[in-house]
Motif scaffolding. Sequence first.
Motif, PDB file in Angstrom:
ATOM      1  N   ALA A  80       1.132  11.151  -5.977  1.00  0.00           N
ATOM      2  CA  ALA A  80       1.908  11.478  -5.628  1.00  0.00           C
ATOM      3  C   ALA A  80       2.494  10.975  -5.942  1.00  0.00           C
ATOM      4  O   ALA A  80       3.918  10.785  -6.036  1.00  0.00           O
ATOM      5  CB  ALA A  80       2.232  12.704  -4.248  1.00  0.00           C
ATOM      6  N   PHE A  81       2.373   9.606  -5.715  1.00  0.00           N
ATOM      7  CA  PHE A  81       3.662   8.397  -5.181  1.00  0.00           C
ATOM      8  C   PHE A  81       3.400   7.194  -5.984  1.00  0.00           C
ATOM      9  O   PHE A  81       3.800   6.140  -5.800  1.00  0.00           O
ATOM     10  CB  PHE A  81       4.266   8.233  -4.423  1.00  0.00           C
ATOM     11  CG  PHE A  81       4.989   9.216  -3.088  1.00  0.00           C
ATOM     12  CD1 PHE A  81       6.207  10.425  -4.038  1.00  0.00           C
ATOM     13  CD2 PHE A  81       3.581  10.228  -2.100  1.00  0.00           C
ATOM     14  CE1 PHE A  81       6.083  11.599  -3.323  1.00  0.00           C
ATOM     15  CE2 PHE A  81       4.419  11.188  -1.739  1.00  0.00           C
ATOM     16  CZ  PHE A  81       5.405  12.263  -2.193  1.00  0.00           C
ATOM     17  N   ALA A  82       2.442   7.031  -6.782  1.00  0.00           N
ATOM     18  CA  ALA A  82       1.935   6.064  -8.114  1.00  0.00           C
ATOM     19  C   ALA A  82       2.944   5.278  -8.447  1.00  0.00           C
ATOM     20  O   ALA A  82       2.388   4.253  -9.066  1.00  0.00           O
ATOM     21  CB  ALA A  82       0.633   6.319  -8.712  1.00  0.00           C
ATOM     22  N   GLU A  83       3.303   5.731  -8.876  1.00  0.00           N
ATOM     23  CA  GLU A  83       4.512   5.055 -10.036  1.00  0.00           C
ATOM     24  C   GLU A  83       6.157   5.036  -9.689  1.00  0.00           C
ATOM     25  O   GLU A  83       6.696   6.305  -8.878  1.00  0.00           O
ATOM     26  CB  GLU A  83       4.749   6.121 -11.692  1.00  0.00           C
ATOM     27  CG  GLU A  83       3.894   6.654 -11.916  1.00  0.00           C
ATOM     28  CD  GLU A  83       2.883   6.057 -12.668  1.00  0.00           C
ATOM     29  OE1 GLU A  83       3.602   4.891 -13.112  1.00  0.00           O
ATOM     30  OE2 GLU A  83       1.994   6.422 -13.298  1.00  0.00           O
ATOM     31  N   VAL A  84       6.858   3.586 -10.070  1.00  0.00           N
ATOM     32  CA  VAL A  84       8.009   4.115  -9.626  1.00  0.00           C
ATOM     33  C   VAL A  84       8.722   3.834 -10.776  1.00  0.00           C
ATOM     34  O   VAL A  84       8.591   4.017 -11.871  1.00  0.00           O
ATOM     35  CB  VAL A  84       7.859   1.351  -9.543  1.00  0.00           C
ATOM     36  CG1 VAL A  84       9.676   1.646  -9.493  1.00  0.00           C
ATOM     37  CG2 VAL A  84       7.058   1.861  -8.453  1.00  0.00           C
ATOM     38  N   MET A  85      10.104   4.897 -10.556  1.00  0.00           N
ATOM     39  CA  MET A  85      10.613   5.657 -10.781  1.00  0.00           C
ATOM     40  C   MET A  85      12.513   4.691 -10.922  1.00  0.00           C
ATOM     41  O   MET A  85      13.033   4.890 -12.061  1.00  0.00           O
ATOM     42  CB  MET A  85      10.700   7.056 -10.670  1.00  0.00           C
ATOM     43  CG  MET A  85      10.118   7.619 -10.682  1.00  0.00           C
ATOM     44  SD  MET A  85      10.241   9.635  -9.418  1.00  0.00           S
ATOM     45  CE  MET A  85      10.900   9.894 -11.489  1.00  0.00           C
ATOM     46  N   GLY A  86      12.226   3.792 -10.517  1.00  0.00           N
ATOM     47  CA  GLY A  86      13.436   3.301 -10.267  1.00  0.00           C
ATOM     48  C   GLY A  86      13.967   2.849  -9.418  1.00  0.00           C
ATOM     49  O   GLY A  86      13.263   3.507  -7.847  1.00  0.00           O
ATOM     50  N   ASN A 109       0.510  -1.222  -0.603  1.00  0.00           N
ATOM     51  CA  ASN A 109       0.188  -0.426   0.839  1.00  0.00           C
ATOM     52  C   ASN A 109       0.429   1.628   0.102  1.00  0.00           C
ATOM     53  O   ASN A 109       1.738   1.627   1.141  1.00  0.00           O
ATOM     54  CB  ASN A 109      -1.129   0.041   1.566  1.00  0.00           C
ATOM     55  CG  ASN A 109      -1.505   1.217   1.107  1.00  0.00           C
ATOM     56  OD1 ASN A 109      -1.718   1.656   0.428  1.00  0.00           O
ATOM     57  ND2 ASN A 109      -2.447   1.281   2.407  1.00  0.00           N
ATOM     58  N   VAL A 110       0.785   1.844  -1.093  1.00  0.00           N
ATOM     59  CA  VAL A 110       1.961   2.686  -1.359  1.00  0.00           C
ATOM     60  C   VAL A 110       1.745   4.222  -0.620  1.00  0.00           C
ATOM     61  O   VAL A 110       2.337   5.268  -0.327  1.00  0.00           O
ATOM     62  CB  VAL A 110       2.516   2.974  -2.570  1.00  0.00           C
ATOM     63  CG1 VAL A 110       2.894   2.151  -3.133  1.00  0.00           C
ATOM     64  CG2 VAL A 110       1.373   3.707  -3.451  1.00  0.00           C
ATOM     65  N   SER A 111       0.272   4.129  -0.281  1.00  0.00           N
ATOM     66  CA  SER A 111      -0.111   5.325   0.341  1.00  0.00           C
ATOM     67  C   SER A 111      -0.609   5.341   1.626  1.00  0.00           C
ATOM     68  O   SER A 111      -0.961   5.933   2.179  1.00  0.00           O
ATOM     69  CB  SER A 111      -2.041   5.594  -0.150  1.00  0.00           C
ATOM     70  OG  SER A 111      -2.336   4.451   0.211  1.00  0.00           O
ATOM     71  N   ALA A 112       0.255   4.244   1.886  1.00  0.00           N
ATOM     72  CA  ALA A 112       0.107   4.312   3.870  1.00  0.00           C
ATOM     73  C   ALA A 112       0.687   5.102   4.374  1.00  0.00           C
ATOM     74  O   ALA A 112       1.987   5.539   3.669  1.00  0.00           O
ATOM     75  CB  ALA A 112       0.379   3.141   4.468  1.00  0.00           C
ATOM     76  N   PRO A 113       0.511   5.349   5.720  1.00  0.00           N
ATOM     77  CA  PRO A 113       0.962   6.840   6.408  1.00  0.00           C
ATOM     78  C   PRO A 113       2.654   6.127   6.236  1.00  0.00           C
ATOM     79  O   PRO A 113       2.927   4.986   6.407  1.00  0.00           O
ATOM     80  CB  PRO A 113       0.722   6.707   7.862  1.00  0.00           C
ATOM     81  CG  PRO A 113      -0.307   6.230   7.501  1.00  0.00           C
ATOM     82  CD  PRO A 113      -0.303   5.344   6.670  1.00  0.00           C
TER      83      PRO A 113
END
Length: 263
Positions: free
Chosen positions: A38-44, A16-20
């Motif tokens: 805001a952080f839904a994509e893996v950039m690297g 869950n990437v939206s978890a605190p």
Amino acid sequence: MRTVLRLGVFLAVLSNVSAPVAHAIVLRDDVQPTTSDAFAEVMGEHETAFLVDRAHAGRAHNVALAASLLDGVVLAPGAELSFNDRVGPRTLEAGFREAPELHDGHLHEGVGGGVCQVATTLHIASLRAGLEIVEHRAHSIPLSYAPAGLDATVSYGRIDFRVRNPFAHAVRVRAVAVEGELVVRIEGAQAHAPADVEATVVRTIERNETRVVDATLASGARVVEDRGRDGVVVRVRATSADGTRVERTVRYGASSRVVRVGA
């Protein structure tokens, strides 16, 4: 260099990437991302392995502790991350343990051994994500957990690893160390293909031989005291999907072969 990542453990922990995030901070006040988008994509991302048996318990603890301190940091556009400022001093009081550390090409017992592996994994993930490397220094010799040229050494108060967010959106660093797997992931709002990272040895530096006269040896006798090692020069290149290329050279010096000879 293309790395095939085994991310099962990482995804289970961070599904869950939206978890605190307990350690999250924003390094500039004018950007306050609050939604999961805001952080839904893996950039690297990058993964390295470490030993977790009893003989390496101190080092494994330090890797996990440093990863937990790094996890969740948010970089606003233009903001920098200092590894030393984020992780803090490697002391017993801070919770770190004694473990082997590399100094001048040799292992010595010290508090915080293993933390450099976290800096190294962050370094490679940052290159793949397209972050700007502001400060980086390699170890005195190549290491087993990263290709030559891609390792990063850190020492609190002396040697830092720093990256800058060059994008128009915030990025977040996630780091987890579980069951001998350390994974660092850079997340952001915009998807892009990770940069292709290559580390190529372009030159070998041959070791010299140092002879030391030993009166206890018979005339003509030779005893190798230290085998020494050759050095290498490595070209590190990160090429983004749009063709943008970042390149630098990393040099590992040679150490002399030491031979005792009879008088």
